[in-house]
Design a protein around this motif. Structure first.
Motif, short mmCIF file in Angstrom:
data_model
loop_
_atom_site.label_atom_id
_atom_site.label_comp_id
_atom_site.label_asym_id
_atom_site.label_seq_id
_atom_site.Cartn_x
_atom_site.Cartn_y
_atom_site.Cartn_z
N SER A 192 0.85 -1.19 0.00
CA SER A 192 0.00 0.00 0.00
C SER A 192 0.89 1.24 0.00
O SER A 192 1.77 1.36 0.84
N LYS A 258 0.07 0.65 9.97
CA LYS A 258 0.70 0.53 8.66
C LYS A 258 1.18 -0.91 8.41
O LYS A 258 1.06 -1.44 7.30
N GLU A 261 -1.74 -3.20 7.80
CA GLU A 261 -2.24 -3.00 6.43
C GLU A 261 -1.40 -3.78 5.42
O GLU A 261 -1.95 -4.45 4.54
#
Length: 396
Positions: A192, A258, A261
């Motif tokens: 991402s 983060k 994710e």
């Protein structure tokens, strides 16, 4: 732009004439010749013979970059266009890859323009400006780029201090604003990416080869500790490579979300991993006290970092960091030691590692070393640009 002539001291004349692109104050006969950022500089020797042209732009220890050693070539949009065209041509094969859709398109002085990098994220481009001097050529560089390449969007980061007005609060420059995160691939793994969220976007592209090596050859069946873990990229690759478990440690609170994710993007059960917000040095103390050890320890600290109780400088403190890593590594285990500090070379870095093992009274073997990947072009005249140093060390 103002044209200024700067005189190079005789003892630096040959170095500069042979293509060394970085200008420093110590090279100049008279520092008063410098006026303001963005000025076009004509470098001459002490006999007023032409050497090169460039621009004034303060970046780290430099005061500017040289761009051409051809007296007839002007520092203008045509020069930028020529450099960009050559760089895009060198990466031609990268644009056709399907399992890797993020790479460096332009690598500063390695591609002929110091102070500028351009990264590609599946059709979206990120321009990073490292001095106000190069930023003042922004319009010419963007115009040259648009003539050469199509794009979905262009974003930018300014990595310099200025009191000038910022162009956009979310770094968007032009094109069509995408929704974030962007999903890119690196050797088949999903990441991402956020081009609109601060200085860092979610993954450091220069560690691509290192992550692949960990996944493909070193992680299977191992317990893995990832220190200074940022968004957990090494942990993701280790997990996909068959690691029994990963432990990611970073001081930043946002590293948890983060890292979760990035795990989730690749179908990995993040709840089966440990993701810790800790000062790395306090974690070392905890691990030693509780006899916690790992088969594989990965550490890629920033060149300089400060927490409430610790200040870390790679040039001064990497040896001691290595000694602490040795303490939490199993016998026959491995440490992946990495630094992006440009202030010392690979030879000195390996000396830090050697001293650490010797002071611990433990033997070791270097299995592999890595520097920048092939899309991060390096100038043969400026080996200092090859800042990345990674060593795979086996504890014997």
């Amino acid at each position: 732009m103002i044209l200024s002539t700067i005189k190079i001291k005789n003892k630096f004349k040959n170095k500069v004439a042979n293509g060394f692109p970085l200008l420093t104050k110590e090279m100049l006969v008279n520092q008063d010749q410098l006026k303001q950022e963005g000025d076009i500089l004509v470098a001459v020797d002490e006999r007023n013979q032409f050497i090169a042209k460039g621009f004034q732009g303060n970046q780290n220890k430099g005061i500017g970059w040289l761009l051409t050693w051809d007296s007839s070539e002007e520092v203008d949009q045509r020069l930028f266009s020529n450099r960009l065209r050559a760089a895009l041509g060198r990466r031609k094969s990268w644009f056709t890859k399907t399992n890797t859709t993020a790479f460096r398109v332009f690598n500063g002085e390695g591609d002929g323009i110091g102070g500028l990098t351009i990264d590609y994220f599946d059709g979206h481009y990120l321009f990073t400006w490292y001095s106000e001097g190069i930023y003042l050529f922004r319009d010419e560089i963007l115009a040259a780029f648009e003539e050469l390449s199509s794009y979905k969007s262009i974003y930018e980061k300014k990595r310099f201090d200025t009191k000038g007005k910022y162009l956009a609060d979310d770094d968007f420059v032009r094109g069509e604003r995408p929704s974030f995160p962007l999903i890119i691939k690196e050797n088949g793994v999903n990441f991402s990416i956020y081009l609109n969220d601060g200085a860092m976007v979610g993954v450091f592209l220069d560690q691509r080869d290192v992550r692949r090596a960990i996944r493909d050859r070193f992680a299977d069946g191992k317990s893995v500790l990832n220190l200074f873990s940022y968004t957990g990229a090494f942990s993701v690759f280790a997990s996909l490579g068959g690691a029994v478990k990963t432990t990611s440690v970073d001081l930043a609170n946002r590293s948890v979300a983060k890292t979760i994710e990035q795990f989730s993007m690749n179908g990995i059960d993040y709840e089966a991993q440990d993701i810790l917000v800790r000062d790395v040095f306090r974690y070392f103390d905890y691990a030693v006290k509780n006899n916690v050890k790992f088969d594989l320890v990965v550490m890629d600290p920033p060149s300089f970092a400060r927490s409430k109780k610790h200040t870390f400088s790679a040039a001064k403190d990497y040896k001691n960091l290595m000694k602490q890593a040795i303490d939490v590594t199993e016998d026959k285990g491995m440490i992946v030691a990495s630094t992006n500090a440009a202030s010392f070379n690979m030879k000195k870095f390996q000396r830090f590692i050697d001293e650490a093992f010797k002071e611990k009274g433990i033997r070791y073997e270097i299995l592999e070393t890595y520097s920048l990947p092939e899309d991060f072009m390096i100038s043969s005249s400026f080996p200092e640009g090859d800042y990345l140093k990674v060593v795979f060390v086996k504890k014997k």
